[in-house]
Design an enzyme around this catalytic site. Structure first.
Site, mmCIF file in Angstrom:
data_model
loop_
_atom_site.group_PDB
_atom_site.id
_atom_site.type_symbol
_atom_site.label_atom_id
_atom_site.label_comp_id
_atom_site.label_asym_id
_atom_site.label_seq_id
_atom_site.Cartn_x
_atom_site.Cartn_y
_atom_site.Cartn_z
ATOM 1 N N THR A 267 0.851 -1.188 0.000
ATOM 2 C CA THR A 267 0.000 0.000 0.000
ATOM 3 C C THR A 267 0.885 1.234 0.000
ATOM 4 O OG1 THR A 267 -1.774 -1.122 1.207
ATOM 5 C CG2 THR A 267 -1.804 1.277 1.215
ATOM 6 N N PHE A 269 1.146 5.222 0.708
ATOM 7 C CA PHE A 269 0.535 6.282 1.500
ATOM 8 C C PHE A 269 1.156 7.627 1.118
ATOM 9 C CE2 PHE A 269 0.094 2.413 3.854
ATOM 10 C CZ PHE A 269 -1.104 2.498 4.553
#
Length: 384
Positions: A267, A269
């Site tokens: 992921t 960010f």
């Protein structure tokens, strides 16, 4: 002190501003000699490109407020309560640490990302993405770390929309390798589980293991919320999928690690702040922009070609419907039936705004863009 990146006719200017909602004007003609000028001011502003012909508004959603329950592990009662969009409040701080907002409860993957970006920071949980943006704007925290895309689940469109609605700046990025863990109450084995609760995306990413166990899948708004629910409810046959930190925080056992179907689950960010950073060329930099274009054949091709002809690598392209004017009639009359969507295009490219090639690319892009804004220029995170 804050600085705005402003496109004026023929000039790039770094300038400060006292108005958080700058006036937007039109621009015409080829942008030539590009230069930087530093103009100082004590008031906070935003990084923007004043090059649109119509103001873009993004719809806001109703906030969600979650109530805490009592009667669970004593350490959980000591955890900070999430900030909300309606009543954002600040806890006591001695000012010695950077305060970083994130969405979710303690133990969420977003908190892991915040701690990777700022290992000594004080993390501040927020109940939703909107609250994290507002916490930075209201000076309750210094930064916010929010997910923007996952290698398996794709883009988080809500945060793309919020980037346009709010005047924060991207000052960094964090890539986090996701380690989904199967958690349960102490003394419980994974074979005893009859149901597993987690975020729907986490459940989908661990489908093979969950199918082998033959458990019911129960969706929850966040992985840390799921771990907390298991700790609160104390149902022996219910487990959760969450991070290893969530297991420590909520007093749960890790029954299995790395249960995701795809090992390469990452992921990305974004780190957001009130003020931009001054870009350099000492390391790999990434620049994020958003723009809309005039209608016409080949206009998008021309817009993207400004990067190709300068050997600038495009890292990501994301399109979102223009919410203020999502549809247009092809012949600009009220009698036509065929309609096209109007889009905003979000682009990440591998170059620093301190480089002339990046300045020249945006200068030429201005010829095709009806709206253009630089969301941030920041160092790339190359460590997962």
């Amino acid at each position: 002190m804050a600085f705005d990146l402003v496109i004026n006719k023929g000039t790039f200017i770094w300038a400060s501003s006292s108005n958080s909602k700058p006036q937007l004007g039109s621009h015409s003609g080829f942008i030539g000699n590009l230069r930087y000028e530093l103009v100082h001011n004590h008031k906070c502003s935003s990084l923007s490109v004043l090059a649109q012909r119509a103001t873009i508004h993004v719809q806001d959603d109703n906030p969600l407020v979650h109530n805490d329950n009592k009667g669970f592990h004593k350490d959980i009662n000591m955890l900070p309560k999430p900030l909300t969009s309606i009543d954002v409040s600040s806890s006591e701080s001695d000012g010695s640490k950077v305060r970083v907002a994130y969405q979710g409860l303690p133990g969420a993957y977003s908190e892991d990302a915040a701690l990777k970006a700022y290992p000594q920071c004080e993390t501040v949980p927020c109940d939703e993405f909107e609250a994290a943006f507002k916490a930075v704007e209201l000076w309750l925290v210094d930064k916010a770390v929010l997910p923007i895309e996952n290698s398996v689940g794709g883009s988080i469109h809500r945060n793309y929309d919020l980037l346009l609605r709010h005047r924060l700046h991207i000052v960094g990025e964090v890539q986090l390798h996701v380690n989904h863990c199967l958690l349960g109450l102490p003394g419980v084995t994974k074979e005893e589980l009859k149901s597993v609760v987690s975020h729907p995306q986490a459940l989908a990413q661990c489908e093979m293991v969950l199918n082998e166990l033959g458990v019911d899948k129960i969706g929850e708004q966040d992985t840390a919320v799921a771990a907390k629910a298991v700790a609160i409810n104390r149902v022996r046959h219910t487990g959760a999928i969450a991070s290893s930190r969530a297991a420590q925080i909520y007093g749960l056992n890790i029954l299995a690690e790395r249960i995701q179907d795809d090992d390469d689950n990452v992921t990305r960010f974004l780190v957001l702040a009130r003020e931009p950073i001054i870009p350099g060329t000492d390391r790999p930099y990434k620049t994020s922009i958003v723009f809309s274009i005039e209608e016409g054949p080949g206009v998008l091709f021309k817009a993207l070609s400004v990067f190709s002809m300068r050997n600038i690598n495009l890292l990501k392209i994301e399109s979102r419907p223009l919410k203020q004017r999502p549809l247009r009639v092809v012949d600009d009359s009220n009698e036509g039936s065929a309609k096209y969507f109007d889009y905003l295009f979000y682009i990440d490219f591998e170059a620093s705004m301190a480089e002339p090639r990046a300045q020249n690319a945006l200068g030429q892009l201005q010829e095709f863009a009806r709206f253009l804004r630089v969301l941030g220029c920041y160092p790339m995170d190359t460590v997962v």
